[in-house]
Design an enzyme around this catalytic site. Sequence first.
Site, PDB file in Angstrom:
ATOM      1  N   CYS A 228       1.166  -1.152   0.214  1.00 43.21           N
ATOM      2  CA  CYS A 228      -0.156   0.171   0.173  1.00 43.21           C
ATOM      3  C   CYS A 228       0.726   0.708   0.211  1.00 43.21           C
ATOM      4  O   CYS A 228       1.008   1.750   1.246  1.00 43.21           O
ATOM      5  CB  CYS A 228      -0.357   0.064   1.126  1.00 43.21           C
ATOM      6  SG  CYS A 228      -1.124  -1.484   1.515  1.00 43.21           S
ATOM      7  N   ALA A 229       1.659   1.300  -0.789  1.00 42.55           N
ATOM      8  CA  ALA A 229       3.161   2.266  -0.813  1.00 42.55           C
ATOM      9  C   ALA A 229       2.433   3.429  -1.081  1.00 42.55           C
ATOM     10  O   ALA A 229       3.368   4.972  -1.129  1.00 42.55           O
ATOM     11  CB  ALA A 229       4.360   1.190  -1.719  1.00 42.55           C
ATOM     12  N   ALA A 230       1.759   4.136  -2.582  1.00 43.43           N
ATOM     13  CA  ALA A 230       1.466   4.945  -2.506  1.00 43.43           C
ATOM     14  C   ALA A 230       1.111   6.047  -1.445  1.00 43.43           C
ATOM     15  O   ALA A 230       0.189   6.278  -0.674  1.00 43.43           O
ATOM     16  CB  ALA A 230       0.334   5.154  -3.798  1.00 43.43           C
ATOM     17  N   GLY A 233       6.098   8.345  -0.481  1.00 43.99           N
ATOM     18  CA  GLY A 233       6.814   8.641   0.576  1.00 43.99           C
ATOM     19  C   GLY A 233       8.107   8.061   1.193  1.00 43.99           C
ATOM     20  O   GLY A 233       9.416   8.074   1.760  1.00 43.99           O
ATOM     21  N   ASP A 249       0.870  -0.697  -5.239  1.00 49.54           N
ATOM     22  CA  ASP A 249      -0.572  -0.248  -4.343  1.00 49.54           C
ATOM     23  C   ASP A 249      -1.345  -0.164  -5.979  1.00 49.54           C
ATOM     24  O   ASP A 249      -0.819  -0.969  -6.759  1.00 49.54           O
ATOM     25  CB  ASP A 249      -0.358   0.941  -4.679  1.00 49.54           C
ATOM     26  CG  ASP A 249      -1.297   1.915  -4.355  1.00 49.54           C
ATOM     27  OD1 ASP A 249      -0.940   2.289  -2.566  1.00 49.54           O
ATOM     28  OD2 ASP A 249      -2.251   2.587  -4.243  1.00 49.54           O
ATOM     29  N   ASP A 275      -3.589  -5.437  -6.662  1.00 50.09           N
ATOM     30  CA  ASP A 275      -4.488  -5.559  -5.700  1.00 50.09           C
ATOM     31  C   ASP A 275      -4.476  -6.059  -4.187  1.00 50.09           C
ATOM     32  O   ASP A 275      -4.102  -8.130  -4.730  1.00 50.09           O
ATOM     33  CB  ASP A 275      -6.299  -5.617  -5.438  1.00 50.09           C
ATOM     34  CG  ASP A 275      -7.326  -5.691  -4.369  1.00 50.09           C
ATOM     35  OD1 ASP A 275      -6.317  -5.872  -3.307  1.00 50.09           O
ATOM     36  OD2 ASP A 275      -8.370  -5.948  -4.014  1.00 50.09           O
ATOM     37  N   ASP A 291       1.956  -0.130   5.394  1.00 53.76           N
ATOM     38  CA  ASP A 291       1.174   0.871   6.155  1.00 53.76           C
ATOM     39  C   ASP A 291      -0.255   0.739   5.297  1.00 53.76           C
ATOM     40  O   ASP A 291      -0.384   1.864   4.408  1.00 53.76           O
ATOM     41  CB  ASP A 291       1.576   2.397   5.426  1.00 53.76           C
ATOM     42  CG  ASP A 291       0.587   3.697   6.211  1.00 53.76           C
ATOM     43  OD1 ASP A 291      -0.194   3.330   6.632  1.00 53.76           O
ATOM     44  OD2 ASP A 291       1.531   5.075   5.410  1.00 53.76           O
ATOM     45  N   CYS A 344      -2.210   6.000   9.897  1.00 57.68           N
ATOM     46  CA  CYS A 344      -2.146   7.047  10.311  1.00 57.68           C
ATOM     47  C   CYS A 344      -3.790   7.363  10.472  1.00 57.68           C
ATOM     48  O   CYS A 344      -4.152   7.945  10.453  1.00 57.68           O
ATOM     49  CB  CYS A 344      -2.609   8.187   9.302  1.00 57.68           C
ATOM     50  SG  CYS A 344      -3.326   8.221   7.787  1.00 57.68           S
TER      51      CYS A 344
END
Length: 405
Positions: A228-230, A233, A249, A275, A291, A344
């Site tokens: 889930c990289a995009a 950062g 992603d 996915d 993340d 987050c």
Amino acid sequence: MATIPGHGARKAALKMLDAVLRRGETMEQAGGAANGLPDFADRALARAIAAESLRWLVDLDALIDSATKKPLPEDAKARAVLRMMLAQWLRLDTPPHAVVATCLPLLDGGPKRLAHGVFATLTRGEAALPSVPSLPAAVAARWGERAEAIAAGLAVPPPLDLTLRADDAGEGLDGESLAPRHMRLPRGTSVEQLPGFAEGAWWVQDFAASLPARLLAKGEGRRVLDLCAAPGGKTLQLASMGWRVTALDNSSRRLERLRQNCERTGLAAEVIEADAMGWHPEAQYDAILLDAPCTATGTCRRNPDVLHRIGERQIEAMADLQRQLLDRAGNWLVPNGKLVYATCSLERAEGEDIAAACQLTPDPVRAEELPVGLAPTPEGWVRTDPGMLADKGGLDGFFIARFTA
């Protein structure tokens, strides 16, 4: 009818509020209402009006209700316009006459006289907002004993955080460093005009968002999966730490931003659009950074929409996805490989509850691994929120846990 200067920005802000509060859109999605404005200053103003209206919504409504004999319906257009009028006067220092001239036309054919009367009553009475925004009752209940401190961290938008590509990449930047390869600058800084932007010396990344990657050692050529990289950062961080990064992603739009960031910084990553729930790696990884998708309530300093559109239904749906992703990712590690799980979010259901149920072996974070001012929980997890490091500008809310296969 002649166009009133500034009216377009107010009209766009009203559409943004409606998109968030009635349709449950994010601020990013709702921001499309401002994209058609020809002037950059008007686009920025529309977003500022909408954001401050959402940030102080509970207190703005209390002021409105104090000046009406009968409360306006929650979804009344007059209430929405009054929220904007008060936010401009009390938060953006717009003179009352300018507020009236640009906002009342939004109620053409509606209760203009009522809105004007309420606004006039409050301005004559020198109405004021509290020093700290009030949280919606359901949000305060979820965040428990930290709710008051978190609310204090929401009073103003956050500063600008940069993650540096290398130890010496901050040359020419006049800011404060909270940790190696970090620089914090005042909000309102024009990113593209900062030294090192064109050279790719750094990228924008909230300081709390940089912590998960910091909890993996230097890569030394080993393989890491940024799941889930995009928008990238953490991919850039890992690449700058010597990892061979696979960035996965399912969003082509966000992956395009990741590719652009890699090109600008000169950092390399294998980029895969897929996915994660249906993808299978060809080989196992030495480390994985997950993340996970979440409600993003930890970003409430910059995205106050989450205070009003996120509830138990969204939290439960995200927590279910997070559990599934963590279970899958755990199978993709080499023996003794490391996995860092992060969200987050300020919700226990997306953080502490997920970590407690994880079948991997806990790898507790040690105090010396964290920047000054932060400490691990007794379980060895990391929990940040906007009330922390308040004297230095605060943090986004994050939960981080580390495991070993």
